[in-house]
Scaffold this active site. Structure first.
Site, PDB file in Angstrom:
ATOM      1  N   TYR A  14     -17.257  19.101  11.364  1.00 52.02           N
ATOM      2  CA  TYR A  14     -18.331  18.365  10.664  1.00 52.02           C
ATOM      3  C   TYR A  14     -19.451  19.322  10.260  1.00 52.02           C
ATOM      4  O   TYR A  14     -19.887  19.346   9.105  1.00 52.02           O
ATOM      5  CB  TYR A  14     -18.840  17.270  11.601  1.00 52.02           C
ATOM      6  CG  TYR A  14     -20.034  16.486  11.125  1.00 52.02           C
ATOM      7  CD1 TYR A  14     -19.866  15.302  10.428  1.00 52.02           C
ATOM      8  CD2 TYR A  14     -21.336  16.899  11.413  1.00 52.02           C
ATOM      9  CE1 TYR A  14     -20.962  14.546  10.013  1.00 52.02           C
ATOM     10  CE2 TYR A  14     -22.428  16.158  11.005  1.00 52.02           C
ATOM     11  CZ  TYR A  14     -22.243  14.987  10.300  1.00 52.02           C
ATOM     12  OH  TYR A  14     -23.328  14.259   9.897  1.00 52.02           O
ATOM     13  N   ASP A  38     -28.039   6.705  10.610  1.00 51.30           N
ATOM     14  CA  ASP A  38     -28.774   7.977  10.534  1.00 51.30           C
ATOM     15  C   ASP A  38     -30.047   7.760   9.749  1.00 51.30           C
ATOM     16  O   ASP A  38     -29.995   7.676   8.515  1.00 51.30           O
ATOM     17  CB  ASP A  38     -27.885   9.038   9.889  1.00 51.30           C
ATOM     18  CG  ASP A  38     -28.546  10.406   9.859  1.00 51.30           C
ATOM     19  OD1 ASP A  38     -29.729  10.531  10.222  1.00 51.30           O
ATOM     20  OD2 ASP A  38     -27.862  11.365   9.453  1.00 51.30           O
TER      21      ASP A  38
END
Lengths: 126, 126
Positions: A14, A38
């Site tokens: 990631y 997020d």
């Protein structure tokens, strides 16, 4: 269930995909029905198209991610990592200090991501 | 909802209470019905007596906690921190690399703690 090492490799993948602006590789780490919250406390993005749109926008900032400590695994199907988001803004360099927690499916994909950070974790650097 | 600064102060108070072996101060940070899942993937300890018993045992190890990166807050009622558990074992010094995620009630108490670490996060030091 994934091994701890497998989870850590996906977490590192990631970071690496983000840092090469490789949107396809990054989105491929997520399950089709994944959720991304997020920062934690905001409405989650739900499903791969919403997740892809989020990262496409995020990558436009040119941000780079740097681990702040080694990635942690768990005895369950989740892992966590502390990292710094390094930003070049018109006003100068800035950092956002984040901890991401991912949960995994058995195929090794992220089914959820939660990013812990708040306004107090953003800082302009000299 | 707590401010980010209030959450970070409580997280720091947790580290400090642990490092002075102050069980009462540490347990006082938790709500009566709090849950502790340490490590994530194991059965949670539920309620203050179970939480207190867990920390009483943990403190017997003589472990010390050291932040690995600044504490993160969030836009919600949760915060996260990466730290190292420093252990003196008969075999030598060891470290466990952990990320704790706490959620808070409006009184500033922890209502849940989840500790992300696995076997691969334990390491014997030279």
């Amino acid at each position: 269930m994934l091994s701890e090492d497998q989870m850590k490799l996906q977490m590192q993948a990631y970071i690496d995909a983000y840092n090469r602006d490789d949107l396809d590789a990054l989105v491929a780490l997520y399950a089709d029905d994944a959720t991304v919250e997020d920062p934690v406390g905001t409405a989650p993005k739900i499903g791969k198209p919403a997740v892809a749109a989020f990262y496409q926008m995020a990558m436009k900032s040119g941000a780079r991610l740097a681990l702040a400590a080694p990635i942690r695994a768990s005895h369950g199907s989740s892992a966590a990592m502390a990292f710094d988001v390094q930003l070049n803004m018109p006003q100068g360099k800035a950092v956002i200090r984040v901890i991401d927690v991912m949960t995994f499916n058995d195929a090794g994909q992220f089914v959820s991501m939660r990013a812990y950070w708040g306004r107090s974790d953003m800082q302009m650097l000299a």
